[in-house]
Design a protein around this motif. Structure first.
Motif, short mmCIF file in Angstrom:
data_model
loop_
_atom_site.label_atom_id
_atom_site.label_comp_id
_atom_site.label_asym_id
_atom_site.label_seq_id
_atom_site.Cartn_x
_atom_site.Cartn_y
_atom_site.Cartn_z
N PHE B 68 48.04 22.18 -14.61
CA PHE B 68 48.36 23.28 -14.12
C PHE B 68 49.02 24.27 -14.87
O PHE B 68 49.46 23.82 -16.22
CB PHE B 68 49.49 23.14 -12.75
N GLU B 69 49.18 25.54 -14.54
CA GLU B 69 49.77 26.68 -15.40
C GLU B 69 50.40 27.74 -14.67
O GLU B 69 50.07 27.95 -13.44
CB GLU B 69 48.78 27.41 -16.01
N ILE B 70 51.78 28.04 -14.93
CA ILE B 70 52.41 28.98 -14.28
C ILE B 70 52.64 30.02 -15.17
O ILE B 70 53.31 29.96 -16.36
CB ILE B 70 53.74 28.50 -13.81
N ALA B 71 51.91 31.42 -14.94
CA ALA B 71 52.11 32.32 -15.67
C ALA B 71 52.35 33.67 -14.97
O ALA B 71 52.19 33.84 -13.70
CB ALA B 71 50.57 32.75 -16.19
N GLU B 111 45.40 37.38 -3.29
CA GLU B 111 45.07 36.21 -2.38
C GLU B 111 44.46 35.02 -2.84
O GLU B 111 44.44 35.11 -4.16
CB GLU B 111 43.71 36.66 -1.48
N SER B 112 45.01 33.91 -2.46
CA SER B 112 44.69 32.69 -3.17
C SER B 112 43.17 32.46 -3.20
O SER B 112 42.39 32.97 -2.65
CB SER B 112 45.31 31.60 -2.38
N LEU B 113 42.58 31.65 -4.32
CA LEU B 113 41.49 31.48 -4.48
C LEU B 113 41.39 29.97 -4.82
O LEU B 113 41.81 29.20 -5.55
CB LEU B 113 41.01 32.11 -5.86
N PHE B 114 40.42 29.27 -4.15
CA PHE B 114 40.14 27.81 -4.18
C PHE B 114 38.85 27.76 -4.53
O PHE B 114 37.66 27.98 -3.94
CB PHE B 114 40.53 27.01 -2.83
N VAL B 115 38.49 27.15 -5.80
CA VAL B 115 36.91 27.60 -6.11
C VAL B 115 36.75 26.09 -6.49
O VAL B 115 37.63 24.95 -7.04
CB VAL B 115 36.97 28.06 -7.57
N ASN B 116 35.37 25.41 -6.31
CA ASN B 116 34.86 24.28 -6.28
C ASN B 116 34.12 24.05 -7.69
O ASN B 116 33.03 23.89 -7.73
CB ASN B 116 34.06 23.79 -5.08
N LEU B 117 35.00 24.15 -8.66
CA LEU B 117 34.36 23.79 -10.05
C LEU B 117 35.04 22.79 -10.75
O LEU B 117 36.31 22.39 -10.46
CB LEU B 117 34.35 25.26 -10.92
N PRO B 118 34.46 21.79 -11.71
CA PRO B 118 35.22 21.07 -12.46
C PRO B 118 36.52 21.57 -13.15
O PRO B 118 36.27 22.61 -13.80
CB PRO B 118 34.21 20.30 -13.33
N ASN B 119 37.54 20.80 -12.94
CA ASN B 119 38.65 21.37 -13.83
C ASN B 119 39.41 22.58 -13.47
O ASN B 119 39.91 23.31 -14.08
CB ASN B 119 38.41 21.50 -15.49
N MET B 120 38.81 22.86 -12.28
CA MET B 120 39.66 24.12 -11.74
C MET B 120 39.55 24.16 -10.27
O MET B 120 38.63 24.14 -9.60
CB MET B 120 38.78 25.28 -12.12
N VAL B 121 40.78 24.18 -9.65
CA VAL B 121 40.72 23.86 -8.28
C VAL B 121 41.31 25.03 -7.37
O VAL B 121 40.70 25.44 -6.53
CB VAL B 121 41.53 22.65 -7.97
N ALA B 122 42.54 25.40 -7.99
CA ALA B 122 43.24 26.58 -7.23
C ALA B 122 43.97 27.69 -7.83
O ALA B 122 44.40 27.29 -9.07
CB ALA B 122 43.90 25.86 -6.30
N LEU B 123 43.80 28.76 -7.52
CA LEU B 123 44.74 29.87 -8.06
C LEU B 123 45.69 30.46 -7.14
O LEU B 123 44.83 31.06 -6.05
CB LEU B 123 43.71 30.88 -9.00
N ILE B 124 46.75 30.46 -7.04
CA ILE B 124 47.73 31.01 -6.22
C ILE B 124 48.50 32.30 -6.72
O ILE B 124 49.34 31.91 -7.47
CB ILE B 124 48.72 30.01 -5.41
N LEU B 136 49.97 30.91 -10.29
CA LEU B 136 49.85 29.40 -10.25
C LEU B 136 48.46 29.06 -10.01
O LEU B 136 47.87 29.16 -9.26
CB LEU B 136 51.00 28.87 -8.97
N SER B 137 47.97 28.35 -11.32
CA SER B 137 46.69 27.92 -11.26
C SER B 137 46.76 26.38 -11.45
O SER B 137 47.63 25.65 -12.09
CB SER B 137 46.18 28.24 -12.65
N ILE B 138 45.72 25.71 -10.63
CA ILE B 138 45.89 24.09 -10.68
C ILE B 138 44.48 23.89 -11.24
O ILE B 138 43.44 24.05 -10.71
CB ILE B 138 46.07 23.85 -9.18
N PHE B 139 44.35 23.01 -12.48
CA PHE B 139 43.11 22.72 -13.07
C PHE B 139 42.65 21.41 -12.79
O PHE B 139 41.69 21.13 -12.98
CB PHE B 139 43.46 22.87 -14.51
N HIS B 140 43.68 20.69 -12.70
CA HIS B 140 43.43 19.29 -12.65
C HIS B 140 44.26 18.38 -11.69
O HIS B 140 45.62 18.67 -11.67
CB HIS B 140 43.51 18.52 -14.10
N LEU B 141 43.76 17.20 -11.02
CA LEU B 141 44.53 16.28 -10.10
C LEU B 141 44.82 15.06 -10.68
O LEU B 141 43.79 14.80 -11.28
CB LEU B 141 43.92 16.55 -8.65
N LEU B 142 45.61 14.50 -10.06
CA LEU B 142 45.74 12.91 -10.68
C LEU B 142 44.63 12.24 -10.21
O LEU B 142 43.86 12.48 -9.22
CB LEU B 142 47.09 12.33 -10.10
#
Lengths: 138, 191
Positions: B68-71, B111-124, B136-142
């Motif tokens: 994830f990344e917090i920017a 607005e939040s964005l939830f995209v169904n691409l590899p290594n990219m899950v959510a941008l809030i 707040l970007s989430i790129f990878h889950l456990l």
């Protein structure tokens, strides 16, 4: 009252797990910040169950499980490992060292509470009946 | 009259409904407790770095995100990265250009964005009042979280982002004021 010890270096995680466990009636929680701290607190008294993380400074959760199992008076203490390491090999390692259960993160309060209740009930039964229960569930 | 094979005894439906409802309520209570602890931890942090640490803990432990990344979005339009997921090392989005477009879109719309691409899950978006202060970007889950983000995760992420944004602003203000007071007192002592 039954005491459960939570071992985690993160205060956020300790608070989360504490809230999850305090929903079980008759439970009090003791906290430790790493394996070393837990061992010191375990010298004072034995809790009914121990919930530990793996990645911690000074002494990690796996070392803690090993140390606890070496102590004769704590050999039967039920231990649950809660960790981000969720691969089969990690789980096998934790259980192999003597943990009774392993919960990969992210954790769910209901799952944790039910595992804790089950292990505490099992530990409260006499050894012979525990063996019977184990044999019938296989 | 022959009895139907799947016929249930009277009251069984009600008992099942009740069991289901109890389980539902327990789950709701669990979520509320998680939100309560998250909020308390975030709001009690007096340093922006502490806030970031709490956000990281919640992402790891409750959401199961390890990439994830917090920017923060700065006034000149650039982003200052405050934190990245530790377990996966530096975040390498699937398509940097696309990700930048998505991030700009989130800042522009709030607005939040939830995209169904590899290594990219959510941008809030991190929103305070009506202003988007970061993403707040989430790129990878456990690995064990193979099912992706659940509705519960999405709800928690939205809550986390809004509280983290307020906590970041409050902690930054507190830190700045504490430093100003310390400097003032030091000057007064030496004068």
């Amino acid at each position: 009252m039954k005491t459960i010890m939570i071992v985690d270096d993160s205060s956020t995680m300790r608070s989360l797990v504490k809230m999850m466990l305090l929903r079980i009636p008759g439970v009090v929680v003791v906290e430790a910040v790493n394996g070393k701290d837990a061992l010191v607190k375990l010298r004072v008294g034995t809790p009914a169950l121990l919930v530990t993380d793996i990645n911690m400074p000074e002494m990690d959760g796996l070392q803690l499980v090993e140390e606890v199992r070496k102590t004769k008076s704590k050999a039967e203490l039920p231990i649950i490992i809660v960790s981000t390491k969720g691969e089969e090999a990690d789980i096998a390692k934790g259980l192999g060292l003597g943990a009774n259960d392993y919960l990969p993160k992210p954790i769910n309060g209901l799952d944790l509470a039910s595992k804790v209740k089950m292990l505490m009930e099992s530990a409260a039964r006499p050894m012979d009946s525990r063996k019977v229960a184990y044999a019938t569930t296989r | 009259m022959p009895q139907r094979a799947n016929q249930v005894r009277p009251g069984a439906d009600t008992a099942l409904d009740l069991q289901f409802r109890v389980r539902e309520l327990e789950m709701q209570l669990d979520e509320m407790q998680n939100l309560y602890v998250s909020s308390t931890q975030l709001m009690s942090a007096l340093d922006p770095q502490q806030v970031i640490e709490v956000v990281k803990e919640i992402l790891f432990n409750l959401v199961g995100a390890d990439g994830f990344e917090i920017a923060l979005h700065e006034t000149d339009g650039r982003f200052a990265v405050l934190a990245q997921g530790e377990d996966t090392g530096p975040v390498r989005p699937f398509d940097k250009e696309l990700w930048i477009q998505y991030r700009d879109h989130v800042v522009a719309t709030g607005e939040s964005l939830f995209v169904n691409l590899p290594n990219m899950v959510a941008l809030i978006p991190l929103v305070v009042g009506s202003e988007v202060i970061g993403v707040l970007s989430i790129f990878h889950l456990l690995n064990q979280k193979s099912g992706g983000l659940s509705a519960r995760d999405v709800q928690l992420l939205g809550f986390l982002a809004s509280h983290a944004a307020s906590a970041l602003v409050c902690a930054s203000l507190f830190k700045r004021h504490a430093e100003a007071i310390r400097d003032y007192l030091q000057e007064a002592r030496t004068a």
